[in-house]
Design a protein around this motif. Structure first.
Motif, PDB file in Angstrom:
ATOM      1  N   ARG A  14       0.962  -1.067   0.015  1.00 33.92           N
ATOM      2  CA  ARG A  14      -0.191   0.221  -0.418  1.00 33.92           C
ATOM      3  C   ARG A  14       0.866   1.685  -0.301  1.00 33.92           C
ATOM      4  NH1 ARG A  14      -4.233   0.576   4.349  1.00 33.92           N
ATOM      5  NH2 ARG A  14      -2.500   1.685   5.512  1.00 33.92           N
ATOM      6  N   LYS A  17       2.507   1.656  -3.563  1.00 32.17           N
ATOM      7  CA  LYS A  17       1.119   1.894  -4.526  1.00 32.17           C
ATOM      8  C   LYS A  17       1.192   4.185  -4.218  1.00 32.17           C
ATOM      9  CE  LYS A  17      -2.181  -0.995  -4.915  1.00 32.17           C
ATOM     10  NZ  LYS A  17      -2.920  -2.050  -5.290  1.00 32.17           N
ATOM     11  N   ARG A  18       0.890   3.608  -2.845  1.00 26.79           N
ATOM     12  CA  ARG A  18       0.662   5.207  -2.638  1.00 26.79           C
ATOM     13  C   ARG A  18       1.808   6.804  -2.803  1.00 26.79           C
ATOM     14  NH1 ARG A  18      -1.491   6.947   2.911  1.00 26.79           N
ATOM     15  NH2 ARG A  18      -3.411   5.620   1.567  1.00 26.79           N
ATOM     16  N   GLN A  21       1.629   6.672  -7.331  1.00 27.42           N
ATOM     17  CA  GLN A  21       0.751   7.164  -7.502  1.00 27.42           C
ATOM     18  C   GLN A  21       0.653   8.956  -7.304  1.00 27.42           C
ATOM     19  OE1 GLN A  21      -2.542   4.955  -5.262  1.00 27.42           O
ATOM     20  NE2 GLN A  21      -3.643   4.578  -7.165  1.00 27.42           N
ATOM     21  N   ALA A  22       1.124   8.980  -6.426  1.00 28.42           N
ATOM     22  CA  ALA A  22       1.397  10.268  -6.062  1.00 28.42           C
ATOM     23  C   ALA A  22       2.901  11.282  -7.373  1.00 28.42           C
ATOM     24  CB  ALA A  22       1.560  10.684  -4.603  1.00 28.42           C
ATOM     25  N   VAL A  26       9.705   7.458  -8.591  1.00 33.09           N
ATOM     26  CA  VAL A  26       8.465   6.441  -9.037  1.00 33.09           C
ATOM     27  C   VAL A  26       9.789   5.439  -8.743  1.00 33.09           C
ATOM     28  CG1 VAL A  26       7.451   5.196 -10.987  1.00 33.09           C
ATOM     29  CG2 VAL A  26       6.418   7.838 -10.350  1.00 33.09           C
ATOM     30  N   GLU A  49       0.799  -5.657 -10.204  1.00 31.84           N
ATOM     31  CA  GLU A  49       0.389  -3.899  -9.483  1.00 31.84           C
ATOM     32  C   GLU A  49       0.940  -3.001  -9.733  1.00 31.84           C
ATOM     33  OE1 GLU A  49      -2.280  -4.113  -6.509  1.00 31.84           O
ATOM     34  OE2 GLU A  49      -1.802  -6.417  -6.423  1.00 31.84           O
ATOM     35  N   LEU A  53       0.709   1.081 -12.435  1.00 34.90           N
ATOM     36  CA  LEU A  53       1.136   1.943 -12.047  1.00 34.90           C
ATOM     37  C   LEU A  53       1.934   2.939 -12.092  1.00 34.90           C
ATOM     38  CD1 LEU A  53      -0.220   1.989  -7.889  1.00 34.90           C
ATOM     39  CD2 LEU A  53      -1.341   2.837  -9.480  1.00 34.90           C
ATOM     40  N   TYR A  57       2.166   6.614 -14.511  1.00 33.46           N
ATOM     41  CA  TYR A  57       2.426   8.095 -14.584  1.00 33.46           C
ATOM     42  C   TYR A  57       3.188   8.688 -15.319  1.00 33.46           C
ATOM     43  CZ  TYR A  57       6.075  11.211 -12.407  1.00 33.46           C
ATOM     44  OH  TYR A  57       7.512  11.750 -12.208  1.00 33.46           O
TER      45      TYR A  57
END
Length: 78
Positions: A14, A17-18, A21-22, A26, A49, A53, A57
């Motif tokens: 989590r 991934k957060r 996503q932000a 990356v 997953e 992401l 991005y």
């Protein structure tokens, strides 16, 4: 060898991934995900997953750069 617990796995995935996503560093977080795959904490499903992401991005960055180039009248990249 990493301690594999459901809670650690879920929180780590989590968090990574957060961050992706932000848009925060990356490449670093993608590398960390691969390190967790190597250690056994993550599996291939988790990596898919994270890669999706990261790809989203970078695709968004590419679209933004293309739009900027079009607005500037086709100035080429250096």
């Amino acid at each position: 060898m990493a301690v594999k617990s459901k809670a650690r796995h879920d929180l780590t995935l989590r968090s990574i991934k957060r961050e992706i996503q932000a848009g925060r560093d990356v490449a670093y977080w993608l590398d960390k995900a691969y390190a967790h795959l190597d250690s056994g904490l993550f599996d291939e499903t988790d990596i898919v997953e994270v890669e999706e992401l990261a790809a989203a991005y970078y695709d968004a960055l590419d679209r933004a750069e293309e739009k900027t180039r079009e607005e500037l009248g086709g100035i080429e990249e250096v």
